[in-house]
Write an enzyme that holds these catalytic residues in place. Structure first.
Site, PDB file in Angstrom:
ATOM      1  N   ASP A 115      -6.429   2.729  12.215  1.00  0.00           N
ATOM      2  CA  ASP A 115      -5.178   3.478  12.097  1.00  0.00           C
ATOM      3  C   ASP A 115      -5.362   4.831  11.419  1.00  0.00           C
ATOM      4  OD1 ASP A 115      -3.728   1.619  13.479  1.00  0.00           O
ATOM      5  OD2 ASP A 115      -3.188   0.475  11.699  1.00  0.00           O
TER       6      ASP A 115
ATOM      7  N   ASP B 267       0.819  -1.221   0.000  1.00  0.00           N
ATOM      8  CA  ASP B 267       0.000   0.000   0.000  1.00  0.00           C
ATOM      9  C   ASP B 267       0.848   1.265   0.000  1.00  0.00           C
ATOM     10  OD1 ASP B 267      -2.342  -1.411  -0.057  1.00  0.00           O
ATOM     11  OD2 ASP B 267      -2.757  -1.227   2.087  1.00  0.00           O
TER      12      ASP B 267
ATOM     13  N   ARG C 192       0.911   3.910  17.002  1.00  0.00           N
ATOM     14  CA  ARG C 192       0.496   4.857  15.953  1.00  0.00           C
ATOM     15  C   ARG C 192       0.750   6.319  16.313  1.00  0.00           C
ATOM     16  NH1 ARG C 192       1.127   1.912  11.670  1.00  0.00           N
ATOM     17  NH2 ARG C 192      -0.154   0.038  11.729  1.00  0.00           N
TER      18      ARG C 192
ATOM     19  N   SER D 130      -2.266  -9.549   6.446  1.00  0.00           N
ATOM     20  CA  SER D 130      -1.765  -8.230   6.786  1.00  0.00           C
ATOM     21  C   SER D 130      -1.246  -8.301   8.217  1.00  0.00           C
ATOM     22  CB  SER D 130      -2.899  -7.206   6.676  1.00  0.00           C
ATOM     23  OG  SER D 130      -2.532  -6.027   7.337  1.00  0.00           O
TER      24      SER D 130
HETATM   25  N1  ARG Z   1      -6.928  -4.308  15.379  1.00  0.00           N
HETATM   26  C1  ARG Z   1      -5.703  -3.789  15.853  1.00  0.00           C
HETATM   27  C2  ARG Z   1      -5.798  -2.321  16.115  1.00  0.00           C
HETATM   28  O1  ARG Z   1      -6.670  -1.683  15.604  1.00  0.00           O
HETATM   29  C3  ARG Z   1      -4.535  -4.131  14.969  1.00  0.00           C
HETATM   30  C4  ARG Z   1      -4.613  -3.709  13.543  1.00  0.00           C
HETATM   31  C5  ARG Z   1      -3.296  -3.960  12.922  1.00  0.00           C
HETATM   32  N2  ARG Z   1      -3.254  -3.982  11.518  1.00  0.00           N
HETATM   33  C6  ARG Z   1      -2.897  -5.034  10.755  1.00  0.00           C
HETATM   34  N3  ARG Z   1      -2.716  -4.817   9.510  1.00  0.00           N
HETATM   35  N4  ARG Z   1      -2.710  -6.219  11.228  1.00  0.00           N
HETATM   36  O2  ARG Z   1      -5.012  -1.796  16.855  1.00  0.00           O
END
Ligand code: ARG
Length: 395
Positions: free
Chosen positions: A124, A15, A95, A173
């Site tokens: 995110d 991405d 993040r 992912s």
């Molecule tokens: N669900 C978790 C969060 O919102 C992790 C998301 C992580 N992304 C991934 N591509 N695995 O913090």
């Protein structure tokens, strides 16, 4: 006349890689600056981001913030027993720090816009946008704005000579930092699908873990871990070593349905061996040194803290206030906890602290320090109103 300079939050994955030509060709930016922030993802991934950034962008930065991540984000999470819907948050903690670093580079570079590769379905985007908007930046998010499919992205990458590693072999992912690893997407999107062993990288399957229990000892000072098995260690090293030990014992796997901020339910799989051990130990030590009143109230504070941290609202004034409360309680959270790790489970074996509100002299079956007759007076008034009501009903 082009649109000038933009700073892109860069991971080196599909991405964010295709974001570079998209920002040039589709959005018309003249200069793309990529920033990869190292919060403890695999070294190969950081190296890949550096290499790709240097190759594809006009300027690239790789910034190692692993120690800062542990001290400023993971440690507060330990003090707050930080968990969301039952799992220790990881991505959510990293993040805001990643975003702050991007902002710092945007300032240095004099860019007025920031780009990221988040989709419009996840958390995110919100965590990033909150920091970028607070700092006064305009946001460009090609993945969210252009509604692209994976297939289109792969074709576009190939046309632009961008190496692609997503495919049949790597359909998931993954987001990783030193505190937690999350796996989603691909066949995991079917909540009924049983995850194959191959998705795990930090933990062995509990069935394959050693048949003997492994003991670990954690020492805490002011609510944060400072030593492992008697050895004083900086936070990052302690977490890395504990991830190894607990991971080998199958500790810290989690497969769950999670409620995202937007309301979407998602199937998520996590690995967080050190986090599982440290949070269990920390909670236990708090029970030894905090008063009943503090424990009950702090649980409410911890839940609120976790909710704000999950949303990435780390500049919310309430978040600062909650941290101040938590820090006050943690001044006394000093001591050691012994734990046993065995085939995926963690159990507390023992704990001790100079701040323990525990007195064996008072509580022991064998001591006579307390005159037990005094309890009769207490008992006379205990539950008085409920007793009166019950008697009224009888009449
Ligand atoms: N669900 C978790 C969060 O919102 C992790 C998301 C992580 N992304 C991934 N591509 N695995 O913090």
């Amino acid at each position: 006349m082009g649109k000038g300079k933009i700073v892109l939050a860069f991971s080196g994955g599909l991405d964010t890689s295709i974001c570079i030509p998209l920002l040039r060709e589709h959005y018309g930016f003249d200069e793309i600056i990529t920033v990869a922030v190292d919060v403890g993802q695999p070294e190969a991934e950081v190296a890949r981001a550096t290499e790709k950034g240097r190759m594809l962008a006009d300027n690239h930065y790789t910034i190692d913030v692993r120690e800062k991540f542990v001290t400023d984000y993971v440690f507060p999470a330990i003090k707050a027993n930080g968990s969301y819907e039952g799992y220790p948050m990881g991505t959510a903690l990293a993040r805001p720090l990643i975003a702050e670093e991007i902002v710092r580079i945007a300032e240095e570079e004099g860019a007025s816009k920031i780009a990221h590769g988040c989709t419009g379905k996840g958390n995110d985007q919100l965590r990033f946008d909150f920091v970028f908007r607070s700092a006064g930046y305009e946001i460009v998010a090609p993945m969210r704005e252009m509604n692209l499919t994976r297939e289109w992205e792969i074709c576009y990458a190939q046309e632009h000579n961008i190496p692609v590693s997503v495919g049949k072999k790597n359909p998931y992912s993954v987001d990783e930092n030193c505190w937690s690893r999350s796996i989603e997407g691909g066949r995991l999107e079917d909540p009924a699908f049983h995850p194959p062993e191959e998705i795990y990288a930090w933990t062995v399957s509990p069935e394959k873990a050693p048949d003997v229990m492994e003991e670990v000892r954690i020492r805490f000072e002011r609510g944060v871990p400072v030593a492992l098995n008697g050895k004083s260690l900086p936070g990052l090293a302690l977490i890395q070593e504990l991830n190894q030990i607990a991971g080998q014992n199958g500790v810290g796997r989690n497969d769950m349905i999670e409620d995202r901020i937007l309301g979407l339910k998602a199937r998520e799989v996590y690995e967080h061996p050190a986090a599982t051990v440290l949070l269990a130990a920390h909670r236990d030590l708090e029970h030894l040194v905090l008063t009943r009143q503090e424990l009950v109230f702090k649980q409410i504070i911890d839940t609120k803290w976790s909710e704000l941290a999950y949303m990435g609202l780390v500049h919310e004034p309430l978040f600062y206030a909650l941290n101040a409360f938590i820090d006050t309680t943690q001044e006394r959270v000093n001591g050691t906890v012994d734990l046993g790790l065995y085939k995926g489970s963690v159990k507390i074996l023992g704990r001790s602290s100079g701040n323990a509100l525990y007195s064996d002299d008072l509580v022991s079956f064998d001591s006579t320090t307390i005159d037990q007759n005094h309890a009769i007076g207490f008992s006379n008034y205990f539950g008085l109103q409920a007793r009166l009501l019950r008697n009224l009903k009888k009449e």
